[in-house]
Scaffold this motif. Structure first.
Motif, short mmCIF file in Angstrom:
data_model
loop_
_atom_site.label_atom_id
_atom_site.label_comp_id
_atom_site.label_asym_id
_atom_site.label_seq_id
_atom_site.Cartn_x
_atom_site.Cartn_y
_atom_site.Cartn_z
N PRO A 5 0.77 -1.20 0.04
CA PRO A 5 -0.09 0.05 -0.06
C PRO A 5 0.97 1.53 0.05
CG PRO A 5 -0.76 -1.60 1.63
CD PRO A 5 0.64 -2.05 1.27
N VAL A 6 0.49 2.34 -0.98
CA VAL A 6 1.21 3.30 -0.74
C VAL A 6 1.55 4.09 0.34
CG1 VAL A 6 1.33 5.54 -2.01
CG2 VAL A 6 0.65 3.84 -3.38
N ASP A 7 0.50 4.16 1.20
CA ASP A 7 0.71 4.86 2.66
C ASP A 7 1.58 4.10 3.43
OD1 ASP A 7 -1.06 2.76 3.18
OD2 ASP A 7 -2.61 3.89 4.21
N GLN A 8 1.99 2.99 3.20
CA GLN A 8 2.93 2.10 4.06
C GLN A 8 4.45 2.10 3.31
OE1 GLN A 8 1.39 -1.78 4.81
NE2 GLN A 8 -0.37 -0.77 5.67
N MET A 9 4.74 3.14 2.16
CA MET A 9 5.92 3.13 1.71
C MET A 9 6.89 4.08 2.28
SD MET A 9 5.13 2.70 -2.46
CE MET A 9 5.01 0.98 -3.19
N SER A 10 8.10 3.47 2.19
CA SER A 10 9.10 4.92 2.54
C SER A 10 9.11 5.72 1.52
CB SER A 10 10.67 4.25 2.78
OG SER A 10 10.80 3.73 1.78
N GLU A 50 5.61 13.63 -2.03
CA GLU A 50 5.46 14.97 -1.77
C GLU A 50 5.10 15.19 -0.31
OE1 GLU A 50 2.29 16.06 -4.21
OE2 GLU A 50 3.42 16.79 -5.90
N ASP A 51 4.35 14.38 0.42
CA ASP A 51 4.05 14.47 1.69
C ASP A 51 5.21 14.17 2.55
OD1 ASP A 51 1.32 14.93 1.08
OD2 ASP A 51 0.72 13.11 1.29
N GLU A 52 6.07 13.16 2.13
CA GLU A 52 7.09 12.66 3.07
C GLU A 52 8.07 13.87 3.02
OE1 GLU A 52 7.89 9.72 5.06
OE2 GLU A 52 5.72 9.92 4.71
N LEU A 53 8.24 14.41 1.81
CA LEU A 53 9.23 15.55 1.53
C LEU A 53 9.02 16.74 2.60
CD1 LEU A 53 10.24 15.64 -2.10
CD2 LEU A 53 11.79 15.23 -0.30
N LYS A 54 7.61 17.02 2.60
CA LYS A 54 7.22 18.02 3.57
C LYS A 54 7.42 17.73 4.88
CE LYS A 54 3.23 20.94 4.24
NZ LYS A 54 2.39 21.24 5.11
N ARG A 55 7.13 16.42 5.39
CA ARG A 55 7.21 16.03 6.46
C ARG A 55 8.87 16.29 7.13
NH1 ARG A 55 8.02 11.57 9.68
NH2 ARG A 55 8.17 10.23 8.09
#
Length: 80
Positions: A5-10, A50-55
């Motif tokens: 699932p995409v939401d579980q990927m690094s 994008e979300d991970e970069l923002k975080r």
């Protein structure tokens, strides 16, 4: 494409799969239905990256430095 699932990927996993999706779409050798599925997966992967970069940017911005430029800790970031 993986079954993860995409939401579980690094970030790294999502970026690698996004690159593979883009490569497949650019080649144009997939059926229309599969292209749509790939495009949808690619959109989710792009958002994850994008979300991970923002975080990560928020965490870096929260690091406090002392007068010598040495990290002294982190400030809490709103929403984290």
């Amino acid at each position: 494409m993986t079954d993860t699932p995409v939401d579980q990927m690094s970030f790294e996993q999502a970026m690698k799969e996004l690159e593979a999706v883009v490569s497949q779409l650019e080649r144009g050798d997939v059926a229309l239905d599969q292209s749509i599925t790939l495009y949808e997966r690619g959109a989710l992967l792009k958002k994850r990256c994008e979300d991970e970069l923002k975080r990560a940017e928020e965490k870096v911005a929260a690091i406090t430095l002392d007068g010598d430029g040495t990290p002294t800790g982190t400030k809490p970031v709103e929403g984290m």
